[in-house]
Every structure is written in structure tokens, then in C-alpha cells.
Write a protein that holds these residues in place. Structure first.
Motif, PDB file in Angstrom:
ATOM      1  N   MET A  18       0.781  -1.238   0.000  1.00 27.53           N
ATOM      2  CA  MET A  18       0.000   0.000   0.000  1.00 27.53           C
ATOM      3  C   MET A  18       0.822   1.302   0.000  1.00 27.53           C
ATOM      4  O   MET A  18       0.427   2.261  -0.650  1.00 27.53           O
ATOM      5  CB  MET A  18      -1.006  -0.001   1.152  1.00 27.53           C
ATOM      6  N   PRO A  19       1.979   1.388   0.673  1.00 22.89           N
ATOM      7  CA  PRO A  19       2.726   2.649   0.643  1.00 22.89           C
ATOM      8  C   PRO A  19       3.212   3.068  -0.759  1.00 22.89           C
ATOM      9  O   PRO A  19       3.450   4.246  -0.980  1.00 22.89           O
ATOM     10  CB  PRO A  19       3.916   2.390   1.570  1.00 22.89           C
ATOM     11  N   GLU A  26      -5.148   3.925 -10.652  1.00 24.45           N
ATOM     12  CA  GLU A  26      -6.092   3.234 -11.531  1.00 24.45           C
ATOM     13  C   GLU A  26      -5.387   2.019 -12.096  1.00 24.45           C
ATOM     14  O   GLU A  26      -4.301   2.127 -12.655  1.00 24.45           O
ATOM     15  CB  GLU A  26      -6.525   4.120 -12.690  1.00 24.45           C
ATOM     16  N   LEU A  27      -6.007   0.849 -11.948  1.00 23.06           N
ATOM     17  CA  LEU A  27      -5.455  -0.396 -12.475  1.00 23.06           C
ATOM     18  C   LEU A  27      -6.436  -0.949 -13.504  1.00 23.06           C
ATOM     19  O   LEU A  27      -7.614  -1.145 -13.200  1.00 23.06           O
ATOM     20  CB  LEU A  27      -5.238  -1.408 -11.349  1.00 23.06           C
ATOM     21  N   HIS A  28      -5.926  -1.188 -14.715  1.00 25.70           N
ATOM     22  CA  HIS A  28      -6.725  -1.680 -15.827  1.00 25.70           C
ATOM     23  C   HIS A  28      -6.172  -3.036 -16.277  1.00 25.70           C
ATOM     24  O   HIS A  28      -5.332  -3.099 -17.167  1.00 25.70           O
ATOM     25  CB  HIS A  28      -6.676  -0.688 -16.999  1.00 25.70           C
ATOM     26  N   TRP A 100       3.361   0.446 -15.957  1.00 27.04           N
ATOM     27  CA  TRP A 100       3.078   1.232 -14.752  1.00 27.04           C
ATOM     28  C   TRP A 100       3.474   2.679 -14.990  1.00 27.04           C
ATOM     29  O   TRP A 100       4.489   2.946 -15.617  1.00 27.04           O
ATOM     30  CB  TRP A 100       3.871   0.698 -13.562  1.00 27.04           C
ATOM     31  N   ARG A 101       2.710   3.586 -14.439  1.00 26.55           N
ATOM     32  CA  ARG A 101       3.077   5.000 -14.449  1.00 26.55           C
ATOM     33  C   ARG A 101       3.374   5.380 -13.013  1.00 26.55           C
ATOM     34  O   ARG A 101       2.610   5.065 -12.096  1.00 26.55           O
ATOM     35  CB  ARG A 101       1.931   5.845 -14.992  1.00 26.55           C
ATOM     36  N   LEU A 102       4.501   6.046 -12.812  1.00 30.06           N
ATOM     37  CA  LEU A 102       4.964   6.396 -11.474  1.00 30.06           C
ATOM     38  C   LEU A 102       4.953   7.904 -11.281  1.00 30.06           C
ATOM     39  O   LEU A 102       5.222   8.669 -12.210  1.00 30.06           O
ATOM     40  CB  LEU A 102       6.385   5.870 -11.270  1.00 30.06           C
ATOM     41  N   ARG A 103       4.653   8.316 -10.043  1.00 28.52           N
ATOM     42  CA  ARG A 103       4.698   9.727  -9.677  1.00 28.52           C
ATOM     43  C   ARG A 103       5.040   9.811  -8.196  1.00 28.52           C
ATOM     44  O   ARG A 103       4.411   9.153  -7.369  1.00 28.52           O
ATOM     45  CB  ARG A 103       3.339  10.395  -9.949  1.00 28.52           C
ATOM     46  N   ASP A 104       6.061  10.584  -7.886  1.00 20.93           N
ATOM     47  CA  ASP A 104       6.447  10.809  -6.484  1.00 20.93           C
ATOM     48  C   ASP A 104       6.633   9.510  -5.707  1.00 20.93           C
ATOM     49  O   ASP A 104       6.191   9.380  -4.563  1.00 20.93           O
ATOM     50  CB  ASP A 104       5.418  11.700  -5.775  1.00 20.93           C
ATOM     51  N   PHE A 107       2.949   4.168  -7.526  1.00 30.41           N
ATOM     52  CA  PHE A 107       2.258   3.767  -8.740  1.00 30.41           C
ATOM     53  C   PHE A 107       0.943   4.537  -8.803  1.00 30.41           C
ATOM     54  O   PHE A 107       0.176   4.528  -7.845  1.00 30.41           O
ATOM     55  CB  PHE A 107       1.949   2.263  -8.718  1.00 30.41           C
ATOM     56  N   VAL A 108       0.697   5.226  -9.934  1.00 31.81           N
ATOM     57  CA  VAL A 108      -0.534   5.999 -10.074  1.00 31.81           C
ATOM     58  C   VAL A 108      -1.441   5.437 -11.163  1.00 31.81           C
ATOM     59  O   VAL A 108      -2.628   5.771 -11.224  1.00 31.81           O
ATOM     60  CB  VAL A 108      -0.258   7.490 -10.364  1.00 31.81           C
ATOM     61  N   TRP A 109      -0.875   4.602 -12.034  1.00 28.65           N
ATOM     62  CA  TRP A 109      -1.646   4.009 -13.122  1.00 28.65           C
ATOM     63  C   TRP A 109      -0.971   2.717 -13.525  1.00 28.65           C
ATOM     64  O   TRP A 109       0.263   2.618 -13.507  1.00 28.65           O
ATOM     65  CB  TRP A 109      -1.678   4.968 -14.310  1.00 28.65           C
ATOM     66  N   GLY A 110      -1.762   1.731 -13.864  1.00 24.79           N
ATOM     67  CA  GLY A 110      -1.201   0.475 -14.335  1.00 24.79           C
ATOM     68  C   GLY A 110      -2.175  -0.229 -15.255  1.00 24.79           C
ATOM     69  O   GLY A 110      -3.390  -0.063 -15.145  1.00 24.79           O
TER      70      GLY A 110
END
Length: 134
Positions: A18-19, A26-28, A100-104, A107-110
Motif C-alpha cells: 500500500m505505501p 487506476e489499475l486496468h 506502470w506510471r509512477l509519480r512521487d 504507482f498511479v496508473w497500471g
């Protein structure tokens, strides 16, 4: 980040995952509706629910990364997926590409794709643009 996430998934310790999952994740999954019903999972609870649902239908679920590439803020990871159906007992062995899209540091999108080419097309990248990672 990916090593930490993979270790948590391997241990089935979703609290430890979770951290590195953003609140607005968003997971697709490519197989979502086929196996478990939902086609998009949102936030930390959505990611937790996705893995719990996959483990209900696939026993001995394993993800083996086959390499890592980057493009902009995306991480492209082809994987070997294995396990067997909980109800059917049928062996499952396939390759899927996770993007995967990463920010800070989270994971913010996958999304998962049945082919690498399909995944790259979805994010607008080409093989030539990818940076190989170790």
C-alpha cells in the motif's frame, strides 16, 4: 519501488504494498472481467481487491519479470504468469506485459496487456524510444 512491490506481492502481504500505491491509482487489467468481474480498480482498496480476487481464482499465482524498460514516466515490464485454476485445476502459463506510471515514488496508473506491442501502442511509445533498465 518495483522491487518493494514485487516482494510484497510474492509474500501476499498487500498491506506492505500500500505505501507504493497512490490514493488515486487506476489499475486496468487485461483479464479483469474475464476472471473476476471488474475491469478497472481504483485506489489502494481497488488494488488490494484485485490481487485478492485473482488469488481466489488462480492458485499458486506467480509473476516473473522478464525485463524492465522505461519511457517517460512509464515502466514497461514483460512478465511470465503462472498458476492453476482454483476450480478447474487447469495450469496457467502465459506472458503478459505490465505497464506502470509512477509519480512521487508511487504507482498511479497500471495496465496489463497480452502483448508488449499492444501495451506500447496504448501509451504511444515505440521500441526505439525505450530505455532498457537493469
Amino acid at each position: 519501488i518495483t522491487k518493494r512491490a514485487r516482494a510484497a506481492i510474492d509474500r501476499r502481504d498487500f498491506e506492505a504494498l500500500m505505501p507504493v500505491i497512490s490514493d488515486d491509482m487506476e489499475l486496468h487489467p487485461a483479464i479483469g472481467g474475464a476472471f473476476v468481474g471488474a475491469t478497472t480498480y481504483s485506489g489502494k482498496e481497488g488494488v488490494r481487491r484485485y490481487f485478492e480476487e485473482i488469488l481466489e481464482v488462480i492458485e499458486d499465482f506467480q509473476i516473473e519479470p522478464l525485463g524492465f524498460s522505461a519511457w517517460r514516466d512509464y515502466l514497461i515490464v514483460p512478465n511470465r504468469i503462472s498458476g492453476h485454476g482454483t476450480a478447474s485445476g487447469i495450469d496457467i502459463a502465459t506472458e503478459m506485459t505490465f505497464i506502470w506510471r509512477l509519480r512521487d515514488g508511487q504507482f498511479v496508473w497500471g495496465a496489463t496487456f497480452f502483448s508488449r506491442a499492444e501495451g506500447l501502442e496504448a501509451i504511444g511509445a515505440t521500441e526505439e524510444e525505450l530505455e532498457l533498465l537493469e
